[in-house]
Design an enzyme around this catalytic site. Structure first.
Site, mmCIF file in Angstrom:
data_model
loop_
_atom_site.group_PDB
_atom_site.id
_atom_site.type_symbol
_atom_site.label_atom_id
_atom_site.label_comp_id
_atom_site.label_asym_id
_atom_site.label_seq_id
_atom_site.Cartn_x
_atom_site.Cartn_y
_atom_site.Cartn_z
ATOM 1 N N ASP A 6 52.183 62.114 36.956
ATOM 2 C CA ASP A 6 53.438 61.361 37.042
ATOM 3 C C ASP A 6 53.119 59.995 37.648
ATOM 4 O O ASP A 6 52.934 59.873 38.862
ATOM 5 C CB ASP A 6 54.416 62.161 37.927
ATOM 6 C CG ASP A 6 55.674 61.381 38.280
ATOM 7 O OD1 ASP A 6 55.969 60.372 37.609
ATOM 8 O OD2 ASP A 6 56.362 61.791 39.241
ATOM 9 N N ALA A 7 53.013 58.972 36.787
ATOM 10 C CA ALA A 7 52.685 57.636 37.287
ATOM 11 C C ALA A 7 53.963 56.881 37.610
ATOM 12 O O ALA A 7 54.707 56.470 36.716
ATOM 13 C CB ALA A 7 51.845 56.887 36.255
ATOM 14 N N ASN A 9 55.853 53.837 40.368
ATOM 15 C CA ASN A 9 55.489 52.490 40.829
ATOM 16 C C ASN A 9 54.782 52.470 42.183
ATOM 17 O O ASN A 9 54.097 51.502 42.497
ATOM 18 C CB ASN A 9 56.731 51.593 40.870
ATOM 19 C CG ASN A 9 57.191 51.232 39.478
ATOM 20 O OD1 ASN A 9 56.574 50.401 38.823
ATOM 21 N ND2 ASN A 9 58.245 51.879 38.995
ATOM 22 N N SER A 10 54.927 53.530 42.985
ATOM 23 C CA SER A 10 54.206 53.592 44.267
ATOM 24 C C SER A 10 53.010 54.527 44.205
ATOM 25 O O SER A 10 51.943 54.213 44.710
ATOM 26 C CB SER A 10 55.122 54.087 45.395
ATOM 27 O OG SER A 10 56.212 53.234 45.571
ATOM 28 N N ILE A 12 50.679 57.583 41.898
ATOM 29 C CA ILE A 12 50.391 58.414 40.723
ATOM 30 C C ILE A 12 50.166 59.818 41.284
ATOM 31 O O ILE A 12 49.313 60.018 42.155
ATOM 32 C CB ILE A 12 49.139 57.925 39.970
ATOM 33 C CG1 ILE A 12 49.317 56.461 39.554
ATOM 34 C CG2 ILE A 12 48.877 58.800 38.735
ATOM 35 C CD1 ILE A 12 48.082 55.830 38.935
ATOM 36 N N GLY A 109 63.505 55.409 31.746
ATOM 37 C CA GLY A 109 62.169 55.772 32.210
ATOM 38 C C GLY A 109 61.845 57.220 31.868
ATOM 39 O O GLY A 109 62.710 58.093 31.965
ATOM 40 N N ASP A 111 60.119 59.234 33.503
ATOM 41 C CA ASP A 111 60.252 60.105 34.689
ATOM 42 C C ASP A 111 61.686 60.644 34.790
ATOM 43 O O ASP A 111 61.911 61.813 35.115
ATOM 44 C CB ASP A 111 59.821 59.384 35.981
ATOM 45 C CG ASP A 111 60.549 58.062 36.240
ATOM 46 O OD1 ASP A 111 61.239 57.547 35.331
ATOM 47 O OD2 ASP A 111 60.426 57.545 37.367
ATOM 48 N N ASP A 131 66.771 60.613 42.532
ATOM 49 C CA ASP A 131 65.317 60.507 42.660
ATOM 50 C C ASP A 131 64.954 59.390 43.638
ATOM 51 O O ASP A 131 65.200 58.203 43.393
ATOM 52 C CB ASP A 131 64.705 60.238 41.270
ATOM 53 C CG ASP A 131 63.187 60.386 41.270
ATOM 54 O OD1 ASP A 131 62.558 60.158 42.321
ATOM 55 O OD2 ASP A 131 62.618 60.723 40.207
ATOM 56 N N THR A 186 66.047 44.843 67.114
ATOM 57 C CA THR A 186 65.883 44.513 65.691
ATOM 58 C C THR A 186 65.385 45.714 64.878
ATOM 59 O O THR A 186 65.931 46.011 63.806
ATOM 60 C CB THR A 186 64.912 43.316 65.541
ATOM 61 O OG1 THR A 186 65.415 42.248 66.347
ATOM 62 C CG2 THR A 186 64.830 42.858 64.098
HETATM 63 N N1 LIG Z 1 54.559 64.196 51.680
HETATM 64 C C1 LIG Z 1 55.107 62.989 51.869
HETATM 65 N N2 LIG Z 1 55.630 62.654 53.058
HETATM 66 C C2 LIG Z 1 56.181 61.449 53.238
HETATM 67 N N3 LIG Z 1 56.246 60.496 52.335
HETATM 68 C C3 LIG Z 1 55.733 60.771 51.164
HETATM 69 C C4 LIG Z 1 55.134 62.021 50.848
HETATM 70 N N4 LIG Z 1 54.735 61.996 49.608
HETATM 71 C C5 LIG Z 1 55.070 60.779 49.157
HETATM 72 N N5 LIG Z 1 55.637 60.049 50.088
HETATM 73 C C6 LIG Z 1 56.120 58.667 49.967
HETATM 74 O O1 LIG Z 1 56.975 58.625 48.830
HETATM 75 C C7 LIG Z 1 56.846 57.376 48.188
HETATM 76 C C8 LIG Z 1 56.571 57.583 46.733
HETATM 77 O O2 LIG Z 1 57.559 58.379 46.167
HETATM 78 P P1 LIG Z 1 57.517 58.645 44.627
HETATM 79 O O3 LIG Z 1 58.715 59.441 44.300
HETATM 80 O O4 LIG Z 1 56.187 59.194 44.240
HETATM 81 O O5 LIG Z 1 57.682 57.141 44.095
HETATM 82 P P2 LIG Z 1 57.268 56.495 42.721
HETATM 83 O O6 LIG Z 1 57.599 57.539 41.682
HETATM 84 O O7 LIG Z 1 58.113 55.289 42.637
HETATM 85 O O8 LIG Z 1 55.806 56.192 42.764
HETATM 86 C C9 LIG Z 1 55.676 56.655 48.833
HETATM 87 O O9 LIG Z 1 56.205 55.640 49.641
HETATM 88 C C10 LIG Z 1 54.994 57.731 49.659
HETATM 89 O O10 LIG Z 1 54.448 57.181 50.831
HETATM 90 C C1 LIG Z 2 63.911 53.295 37.362
HETATM 91 C C2 LIG Z 2 62.405 53.366 37.509
HETATM 92 C C3 LIG Z 2 61.880 52.013 37.958
HETATM 93 C C4 LIG Z 2 62.066 54.411 38.588
HETATM 94 O O1 LIG Z 2 60.677 54.380 38.845
HETATM 95 P P1 LIG Z 2 60.018 54.958 40.182
HETATM 96 O O2 LIG Z 2 60.926 54.686 41.320
HETATM 97 O O3 LIG Z 2 59.894 56.458 39.946
HETATM 98 O O4 LIG Z 2 58.694 54.321 40.296
HETATM 99 C C5 LIG Z 2 61.725 53.849 36.171
HETATM 100 O O5 LIG Z 2 62.307 55.030 35.730
HETATM 101 C C6 LIG Z 2 61.837 52.797 35.094
HETATM 102 O O6 LIG Z 2 61.072 51.864 35.040
HETATM 103 N N1 LIG Z 2 62.844 52.959 34.209
HETATM 104 C C7 LIG Z 2 63.111 52.051 33.134
HETATM 105 C C8 LIG Z 2 64.541 51.604 33.133
HETATM 106 C C9 LIG Z 2 65.571 52.716 32.952
HETATM 107 O O7 LIG Z 2 65.323 53.869 33.318
HETATM 108 O O8 LIG Z 2 66.669 52.424 32.434
HETATM 109 K K LIG Z 3 59.143 59.153 40.282
#
Ligand SMILES: Nc1ncnc2c1ncn2[C@@H]1O[C@H](COP(=O)(O)OP(=O)(O)O)[C@@H](O)[C@H]1O
Ligand SMILES: CC(C)(COP(=O)(O)O)[C@@H](O)C(=O)NCCC(=O)O
Ligand SMILES: [K+]
Length: 264
Positions: A6-7, A9-10, A12, A109, A111, A131, A186
């Site tokens: 599952d790739a 944006n933060s 993979i 997306g 995902d 999500d 702050t």
């Molecule tokens: N076990 C965990 N505990 C705390 N934070 C986590 C854990 N696993 C992932 N994260 C945090 O969740 C975020 C990524 O969430 P994710 O749903 O994978 O995002 P994306 O799909 O956008 O890459 C990252 O900031 C990561 O640090």
């Molecule tokens: C909304 C998202 C950025 C979420 O990505 P994630 O937070 O999981 O990295 C992704 O599903 C995406 O790029 N979607 C395309 C636009 C849409 O879903 O309408």
């Molecule tokens: K995701």
């Protein structure tokens, strides 16, 4: 063993599903870098395989969802070279027959579509998936599995980073819920603003969506940051960290109740 990649944006995420035990047994995360190299990925995964005594030969199938197209060639090459497998990359064709009432279904997306497949398998009823990733998304599904709509807002970490990068004096703070909603310094002010603020955002969004849908929905949370807002513990019917990976598995294996469309 099925491997879901599952790739996001933060991160993979590599999820390993043991078909004999019917459960996800390992999860491995690497940071999403647009400059990721195959070699670097192979080295990191190799170490993870050694540490967990995972044998490459046990992997029988690989499915990928990616919302970061830049890393797709790297992931595909990794699968071929390191795992010795072709992989199934989920795209618009994987769910071209799916009923979607949004204007441009291919824009959604993959995902989110994986979340839809997995949540519909779970509830077979109206549902909203929240999500918590880089973006915070809400995806609504109707009783028949039709995608009713998606809402996207900046994710929790993204909001904190954006304050830090758009101001001179605001620091990047830890994502931690303060005891009081009234900020006394702050750091506390940002933590309160983001964490209590997002609590209200999620509750408000869910209320507005359910009003428009016209009935209460199953509400399920997923994503790496889904456990940060402890203030929402009664809002979600369940939190399922493996929801997207489960959807990748269902779509790749063609096992969804939803009519997704052919993967050929
Ligand atoms: N076990 C965990 N505990 C705390 N934070 C986590 C854990 N696993 C992932 N994260 C945090 O969740 C975020 C990524 O969430 P994710 O749903 O994978 O995002 P994306 O799909 O956008 O890459 C990252 O900031 C990561 O640090
Ligand atoms: C909304 C998202 C950025 C979420 O990505 P994630 O937070 O999981 O990295 C992704 O599903 C995406 O790029 N979607 C395309 C636009 C849409 O879903 O309408
Ligand atoms: K995701």
């Amino acid at each position: 063993m099925f491997l879901a990649i599952d790739a996001g944006n933060s991160n993979i995420v590599f999820g390993f599903y043991d078909e004999t035990k019917n459960k996800w047994i390992y999860e491995f995360r690497v940071e999403t870098s647009r400059n990721l190299s195959v070699l670097q990925l192979e080295k990191t995964i190799h170490l993870f395989f050694l540490e967990n005594n995972i044998k490459i030969d046990l992997i029988t199938q690989v499915g990928i969802s990616s919302v970061v197209p830049e890393v797709n060639p790297i992931l595909q090459q990794f699968c071929m070279e390191y795992l010795g497998h072709t992989c199934y990359l989920i795209d618009g064709n994987s769910y071209k027959k799916l009923k979607v009432s949004t204007a441009r279904p291919n824009e959604i997306g993959s995902d989110l579509m994986c979340n839809v497949a997995a949540a519909y398998e779970k509830f077979k009823d109206t549902a909203i998936i929240v999500d918590f990733g880089t973006a915070l998304t809400f995806t609504a599904i109707g009783q028949d599995g039709k995608v009713l709509g998606v809402n996207i807002v900046p994710g929790l970490k993204t909001a904190i980073k954006s304050l830090f990068s758009n101001t001179s004096k605001l620091p990047e703070v830890e994502l931690k819920l303060p005891k009081s909603a009234l900020g006394r310094d702050t750091i506390h002010s940002i933590q309160s603003g983001i964490l209590y603020g997002y609590t209200g955002l999620v509750k408000g969004m869910l209320e507005t969506m359910q009003q428009e849908i016209g009935k209460p929905c199953h509400v399920i949370a997923t994503g790496g940051l889904s456990s940060i807002l402890t203030t929402l513990k009664d809002t979600f019917e369940s939190v399922d960290r493996n929801l997207t990976m489960e959807g990748i598995r269902l779509i790749t294996q063609g096992n969804t109740t939803l009519e997704m469309g052919s993967k050929d």
